[in-house]
Design a protein around this motif. Structure first.
Motif, PDB file in Angstrom:
ATOM      1  N   UNK A  46       0.817  -1.225   0.000  1.00 25.73           N
ATOM      2  CA  UNK A  46       0.000   0.000   0.000  1.00 25.73           C
ATOM      3  C   UNK A  46       0.845   1.268   0.000  1.00 25.73           C
ATOM      4  N   UNK A  47       0.172   2.385  -0.214  1.00 29.21           N
ATOM      5  CA  UNK A  47       0.858   3.673  -0.152  1.00 29.21           C
ATOM      6  C   UNK A  47       1.386   3.959   1.245  1.00 29.21           C
ATOM      7  N   UNK A  48       0.650   3.501   2.254  1.00 28.51           N
ATOM      8  CA  UNK A  48       0.986   3.847   3.627  1.00 28.51           C
ATOM      9  C   UNK A  48       0.671   2.681   4.550  1.00 28.51           C
ATOM     10  N   UNK A  49       1.466   2.540   5.614  1.00 25.48           N
ATOM     11  CA  UNK A  49       1.201   1.588   6.696  1.00 25.48           C
ATOM     12  C   UNK A  49       1.500   2.281   8.020  1.00 25.48           C
ATOM     13  N   UNK A  50       0.850   1.831   9.069  1.00 29.93           N
ATOM     14  CA  UNK A  50       1.218   2.286  10.409  1.00 29.93           C
ATOM     15  C   UNK A  50       2.470   1.543  10.856  1.00 29.93           C
ATOM     16  N   UNK A  51       3.249   2.185  11.730  1.00 24.84           N
ATOM     17  CA  UNK A  51       4.440   1.547  12.291  1.00 24.84           C
ATOM     18  C   UNK A  51       4.685   2.104  13.690  1.00 24.84           C
ATOM     19  N   UNK A  52       4.494   1.249  14.699  1.00 22.23           N
ATOM     20  CA  UNK A  52       4.744   1.649  16.081  1.00 22.23           C
ATOM     21  C   UNK A  52       6.243   1.763  16.320  1.00 22.23           C
ATOM     22  N   UNK A  53       6.650   2.821  17.022  1.00 19.51           N
ATOM     23  CA  UNK A  53       8.067   3.123  17.153  1.00 19.51           C
ATOM     24  C   UNK A  53       8.676   2.635  18.462  1.00 19.51           C
TER      25      UNK A  53
END
Length: 316
Positions: free
Chosen positions: A111-118
């Motif tokens: 996809x264009x974007x994904x969430x990513x927990x830091x």
């Protein structure tokens, strides 16, 4: 008399987190569960003004979170066919999923974007156990109780793996979910190493047990730290859990940020009143933004602000 030159109006991106992995079916009759429900709810949110749709999948039979790409396949193409909103797939998934499981759908659909927990963190859902005397499914109370002794894992190695395979490998950009000040410093570390590139989309999250609390002073603290670390190289967004959702989003917007609403983050539209759809929450925050004389970004404007690759470059 000096010429009055007006600056272009700032555009506020509305993200909508459609179903998530925190709430369970017992908690709301309106929580999307099946692919058809997720599709309809996502499209409603987009029509109401959400430029970004943040998406999780659930088992159609009992509503438990699932990383299955086959379930994502049942709703992603239908959403993409009927809206130009940015599709943002979770890499967080749900409790007890491995990093590889959490990446199965993003790696398939690119996809264009994904969430990513830091960062790795305690993620306490167990206080919700006391609110419901009965449950629709046996898995629900176990799922919540297990969060008492669970660490949501996102090590430096995990983050490097995701950035390499999904970011560099697929051209996906990220909604960097920061639950505490330390997460901002972790993101700054990856920026210094060149593993992430501006413009960064930083989602500051308030009110999750294990992360930074829902206090207005913490909003100012997060904003100040992000400004110091990233200067003008980032777009800031706010989300807050439960009853804090709308007032914190309003505060964030006033401070120059973007906003995220949705049934993943809160099941309510007002005090004691359940939201009947994601569109309800999107429409409410849009009304608030309008009252503040702030303009809402279209999907095309959000893509430009975040330097996304475009829907045509995905595999959805």
């Amino acid at each position: 008399m000096a010429e009055n030159i007006s600056k272009p109006a700032r555009k506020v991106i509305i993200s909508c987190a459609v179903t998530g992995s925190i709430h369970t079916p017992t908690m709301s009759d309106y929580l999307p569960q099946t692919p058809a429900e997720i599709t309809a709810s996502a499209l409603g949110a987009a029509e109401a003004g959400a430029a970004i749709l943040h998406l999780h999948a659930r088992d159609p039979e009992d509503g438990r979170p699932t990383p299955s790409p086959d379930v994502f396949q049942e709703f992603l193409p239908k959403i993409a066919e009927k809206t130009d909103a940015v599709i943002n797939i979770t890499t967080g998934g749900g409790h007890n999923m491995t990093v590889q499981q959490r990446l199965e759908a993003p790696m398939r659909f690119k996809p264009e974007m994904c969430s990513l927990n830091m960062g790795s963190m305690n993620f306490g859902l167990f206080p919700m156990l006391s609110r419901y005397p009965n449950w629709r499914h046996d898995w629900e109370p176990r799922y919540l109780e297990n969060s008492r002794d669970f660490i949501f894992r996102n090590t430096f190695k995990d983050i490097e793996y995701i950035l390499e395979h999904l970011g560099e490998g697929c051209g996906t950009r990220f909604e960097f979910e920061c639950y505490d000040i330390g997460h901002l410093y972790t993101l700054a570390h990856f920026l210094e190493r060149g593993l992430v590139k501006p413009p960064l989309y930083i989602q500051s999250i308030f009110g999750i047990l294990g992360g930074v609390g829902a206090d207005p002073g913490e909003v100012m603290h997060m904003r100040s730290a992000a400004d110091r670390l990233f200067g003008s190289d980032y777009q800031w967004s706010i989300l807050a859990a439960g009853r804090h959702q709308m007032n914190f989003c309003t505060m964030g917007a006033i401070l120059g940020g973007n906003v995220r609403v949705g049934l993943e983050d809160s099941l309510y539209i007002g005090k004691g009143e359940m939201a009947q759809s994601n569109a309800d929450q999107v429409a409410k925050i849009r009304r608030i933004l309008n009252e503040l004389s702030l303009e809402v970004a279209t999907p095309a404007e959000a893509r430009a602000l975040l330097d996304l690759k475009g829907a045509d470059a995905t595999a959805i």
